[in-house]
Write a protein that holds these residues in place. Sequence first.
Motif, PDB file in Angstrom:
ATOM      1  N   ASN A 218       0.799  -1.224   0.000  1.00  0.00           N
ATOM      2  CA  ASN A 218       0.000   0.000   0.000  1.00  0.00           C
ATOM      3  C   ASN A 218       0.835   1.279   0.000  1.00  0.00           C
ATOM      4  O   ASN A 218       0.323   2.346   0.308  1.00  0.00           O
ATOM      5  CB  ASN A 218      -0.894   0.031   1.233  1.00  0.00           C
ATOM      6  CG  ASN A 218      -2.076  -0.886   1.068  1.00  0.00           C
ATOM      7  OD1 ASN A 218      -3.053  -0.536   0.432  1.00  0.00           O
ATOM      8  ND2 ASN A 218      -1.974  -2.085   1.607  1.00  0.00           N
ATOM      9  N   ALA A 219       2.126   1.166  -0.324  1.00  0.00           N
ATOM     10  CA  ALA A 219       3.015   2.326  -0.250  1.00  0.00           C
ATOM     11  C   ALA A 219       2.883   3.006   1.107  1.00  0.00           C
ATOM     12  O   ALA A 219       2.674   4.198   1.217  1.00  0.00           O
ATOM     13  CB  ALA A 219       2.754   3.322  -1.377  1.00  0.00           C
ATOM     14  N   SER A 220       2.932   2.192   2.170  1.00  0.00           N
ATOM     15  CA  SER A 220       2.783   2.729   3.522  1.00  0.00           C
ATOM     16  C   SER A 220       4.021   2.526   4.380  1.00  0.00           C
ATOM     17  O   SER A 220       4.156   3.157   5.410  1.00  0.00           O
ATOM     18  CB  SER A 220       1.608   2.047   4.241  1.00  0.00           C
ATOM     19  OG  SER A 220       0.393   2.434   3.658  1.00  0.00           O
ATOM     20  N   CYS A 221       4.904   1.579   3.990  1.00  0.00           N
ATOM     21  CA  CYS A 221       5.904   1.177   4.972  1.00  0.00           C
ATOM     22  C   CYS A 221       7.348   1.186   4.479  1.00  0.00           C
ATOM     23  O   CYS A 221       8.255   1.185   5.288  1.00  0.00           O
ATOM     24  CB  CYS A 221       5.565  -0.211   5.510  1.00  0.00           C
ATOM     25  SG  CYS A 221       5.808  -1.544   4.338  1.00  0.00           S
ATOM     26  N   ALA A 222       7.580   1.183   3.178  1.00  0.00           N
ATOM     27  CA  ALA A 222       8.954   1.186   2.639  1.00  0.00           C
ATOM     28  C   ALA A 222       9.791  -0.001   3.102  1.00  0.00           C
ATOM     29  O   ALA A 222      10.983   0.134   3.346  1.00  0.00           O
ATOM     30  CB  ALA A 222       9.659   2.509   2.961  1.00  0.00           C
ATOM     31  N   THR A 223       9.165  -1.176   3.242  1.00  0.00           N
ATOM     32  CA  THR A 223       9.934  -2.369   3.602  1.00  0.00           C
ATOM     33  C   THR A 223      10.041  -3.356   2.431  1.00  0.00           C
ATOM     34  O   THR A 223      10.291  -4.538   2.632  1.00  0.00           O
ATOM     35  CB  THR A 223       9.340  -3.094   4.828  1.00  0.00           C
ATOM     36  OG1 THR A 223       8.010  -3.507   4.520  1.00  0.00           O
ATOM     37  CG2 THR A 223       9.330  -2.208   6.044  1.00  0.00           C
TER      38      THR A 223
ATOM     39  N   VAL B 295       4.924  10.096  -4.362  1.00  0.00           N
ATOM     40  CA  VAL B 295       4.839   9.646  -2.963  1.00  0.00           C
ATOM     41  C   VAL B 295       5.998   8.704  -2.656  1.00  0.00           C
ATOM     42  O   VAL B 295       6.673   8.806  -1.637  1.00  0.00           O
ATOM     43  CB  VAL B 295       3.488   8.950  -2.709  1.00  0.00           C
ATOM     44  CG1 VAL B 295       3.500   8.219  -1.377  1.00  0.00           C
ATOM     45  CG2 VAL B 295       2.359   9.973  -2.731  1.00  0.00           C
TER      46      VAL B 295
ATOM     47  N   GLU C  25       9.353  10.463  -2.138  1.00  0.00           N
ATOM     48  CA  GLU C  25       9.541  11.012  -0.784  1.00  0.00           C
ATOM     49  C   GLU C  25       9.856   9.904   0.215  1.00  0.00           C
ATOM     50  O   GLU C  25      10.685  10.057   1.099  1.00  0.00           O
ATOM     51  CB  GLU C  25       8.247  11.677  -0.307  1.00  0.00           C
ATOM     52  CG  GLU C  25       7.963  13.008  -0.932  1.00  0.00           C
ATOM     53  CD  GLU C  25       6.711  13.635  -0.307  1.00  0.00           C
ATOM     54  OE1 GLU C  25       6.614  14.850  -0.326  1.00  0.00           O
ATOM     55  OE2 GLU C  25       5.851  12.882   0.208  1.00  0.00           O
ATOM     56  N   MET C  26       9.126   8.772   0.076  1.00  0.00           N
ATOM     57  CA  MET C  26       9.300   7.686   1.041  1.00  0.00           C
ATOM     58  C   MET C  26      10.698   7.082   0.962  1.00  0.00           C
ATOM     59  O   MET C  26      11.246   6.619   1.960  1.00  0.00           O
ATOM     60  CB  MET C  26       8.250   6.603   0.801  1.00  0.00           C
ATOM     61  CG  MET C  26       6.840   7.079   1.110  1.00  0.00           C
ATOM     62  SD  MET C  26       5.611   5.830   0.751  1.00  0.00           S
ATOM     63  CE  MET C  26       5.969   4.619   2.022  1.00  0.00           C
TER      64      MET C  26
ATOM     65  N   ASP D 144      13.388   8.416   0.797  1.00  0.00           N
ATOM     66  CA  ASP D 144      14.361   9.117   1.641  1.00  0.00           C
ATOM     67  C   ASP D 144      14.482   8.491   3.016  1.00  0.00           C
ATOM     68  O   ASP D 144      15.377   8.832   3.779  1.00  0.00           O
ATOM     69  CB  ASP D 144      13.964  10.595   1.814  1.00  0.00           C
ATOM     70  CG  ASP D 144      14.285  11.417   0.575  1.00  0.00           C
ATOM     71  OD1 ASP D 144      15.030  10.914  -0.289  1.00  0.00           O
ATOM     72  OD2 ASP D 144      13.792  12.547   0.470  1.00  0.00           O
ATOM     73  N   PHE D 145      13.525   7.612   3.368  1.00  0.00           N
ATOM     74  CA  PHE D 145      13.505   7.089   4.743  1.00  0.00           C
ATOM     75  C   PHE D 145      13.540   5.571   4.793  1.00  0.00           C
ATOM     76  O   PHE D 145      13.064   4.960   5.741  1.00  0.00           O
ATOM     77  CB  PHE D 145      12.270   7.623   5.481  1.00  0.00           C
ATOM     78  CG  PHE D 145      12.198   9.120   5.430  1.00  0.00           C
ATOM     79  CD1 PHE D 145      13.123   9.886   6.112  1.00  0.00           C
ATOM     80  CD2 PHE D 145      11.249   9.746   4.641  1.00  0.00           C
ATOM     81  CE1 PHE D 145      13.085  11.273   6.038  1.00  0.00           C
ATOM     82  CE2 PHE D 145      11.208  11.127   4.563  1.00  0.00           C
ATOM     83  CZ  PHE D 145      12.127  11.900   5.265  1.00  0.00           C
ATOM     84  N   THR D 146      14.093   4.952   3.785  1.00  0.00           N
ATOM     85  CA  THR D 146      14.236   3.498   3.812  1.00  0.00           C
ATOM     86  C   THR D 146      15.301   3.125   4.846  1.00  0.00           C
ATOM     87  O   THR D 146      16.135   3.956   5.216  1.00  0.00           O
ATOM     88  CB  THR D 146      14.669   2.983   2.430  1.00  0.00           C
ATOM     89  OG1 THR D 146      15.771   3.776   1.989  1.00  0.00           O
ATOM     90  CG2 THR D 146      13.529   3.105   1.443  1.00  0.00           C
ATOM     91  N   ALA D 147      15.264   1.862   5.296  1.00  0.00           N
ATOM     92  CA  ALA D 147      16.222   1.430   6.320  1.00  0.00           C
ATOM     93  C   ALA D 147      17.642   1.388   5.751  1.00  0.00           C
ATOM     94  O   ALA D 147      18.587   1.843   6.385  1.00  0.00           O
ATOM     95  CB  ALA D 147      15.816   0.054   6.858  1.00  0.00           C
TER      96      ALA D 147
END
Lengths: 107, 416
Positions: free
Chosen positions: A43-48, A67, A70-71, A73-76
Amino acid sequence: MPIVIFELPDGTQRKVTAGSGTVLMQAAVSNGVDGIVAECGGNASCATCHVYVDERHGELVGPPNDVEDEMLDFTAAERRPTSRLSCQVQVSDALDGLVVHIPEEQV
Amino acid sequence: MSTTTAGVVVVGGGQAGFSVVQALRGAGYEGPVTVFADEPRLPYQRPPLSKKAHTEPEGPAVDLVPESFYRERDIDLRLGEYVAEIDTAARAVTTGSGVRVPYEHLVLATGARNRPLPVPGAELEGVHALRSLDDALAIGRALTTARDVVVVGGGFIGLELAQVARARGAHVTVVELADRLLSRAVSAQLQEHLRERHERDGVRVLTGTAVERIEGRNGQVHRVVTGQGPLPADLVVYGIGAAPRDELAREAGLAVDDGVIVDEHLRSVSDPRVFAVGDCARHPHPHAEGLVRLESVQNAIDQGSLVGRRIAGTATGPYASLPWFWSDQGAVKLQIAGLRARTDEVRVVPGDTPERVAAYAFRDGRLVAVETLNWPAEHLAARRLLQQDTPVSPDDLSGSTLGTLARARRATEVRA
């Protein structure tokens, strides 16, 4: 149906058949490929479900959507120019032979 | 597989139980692994069930993994078979069909069940709750013809289904007993934004309103009588909370209080051979005072994974995953990172587009939780900062976002 190759961080490869019309994340999960977590189920909610698209195939796969961009930028694991969320990559016959690299960590 | 060799027995084939066995084998555990799943189908994802109408005759593709996953990893998946009794002294479970299976470690991943709707008429045809894939398929079928839909309960499931029904062209009314939608889960400051968006989408919202009874015609739901008058209805869906399935544990003499009580390693406080994970577990958490029970996919995955790795010997630390949650309600994507307490100070900040809003919760001047609407990047930034225990004060957020802070921090790390 297109064949997609997931390369794990240790260099081993998993070759899987991906259903056209599904997304890359689904191909990984339904074939039990380790390293794609997909906590949110696509759902393009978690970047996992972060992957690095092999440099040879970057143009074929294309850039991330807004979207997703932007996400990423915050991957693990670190973001690279080839980063995508695999739940946002539509599978088509054109992707036959695609190689994607799985990062060291997802969460 | 021989049932006389004791290995790991997992009770429950939902997300939490699946995560246990995935982690066990992923971490190299070689003993016998048995999963008892009372539904007669492969473990599947529940979050999508309330987020779209499921009408496919075979059911949507929501399996977590294909059957081959279990076979290749020698996981004995007993579908349609439930555990009737636990004998903690003898370390064995007895199934509904009377088979006794010994264990070295037992993991309870029994989940939760819906609270029943305590009003006359709840048994009528056309009144549904949602938990299983079968429930979702029944609601999906009903939505192909339903014109007037009444949703009882303005929680996550109710609001998601309200939007699903609206997208199908039905008239939708949400009836909520509390004065606000999502009154327990979301800060008051964000609730008004949510309500506005649902109303803008044509969902009628009645808060502070009780359902008195449901009336039928020929056994089929006809209308819902509320404190604000009757509402026509040819489909009623209710989501008024869930209760943990902890009765097996209680009957086995394990400590239970609205969930199986476990320690920071998710082990029963009564028996170190028994773990509990997911919706059914009541546990300590570094971000909470006292014990908490969390109903979320993140919690099910992370707790299952920790227990699997712990039994396999590759994890030793306590459970400390940052809680996070999401709910897709039509065009609204609500995401929550961290655990907010009622007394936290909440500040609402508009995002860079009209669709985006964030609510930041502070405790003693420090950020503890973030709720966002349609702003996944800010949610992810919140998760990174909260996970790393980075102190963020209200001043840090003056004229800035967590996204900006997290990017700056990442840049510093890369340079260092």
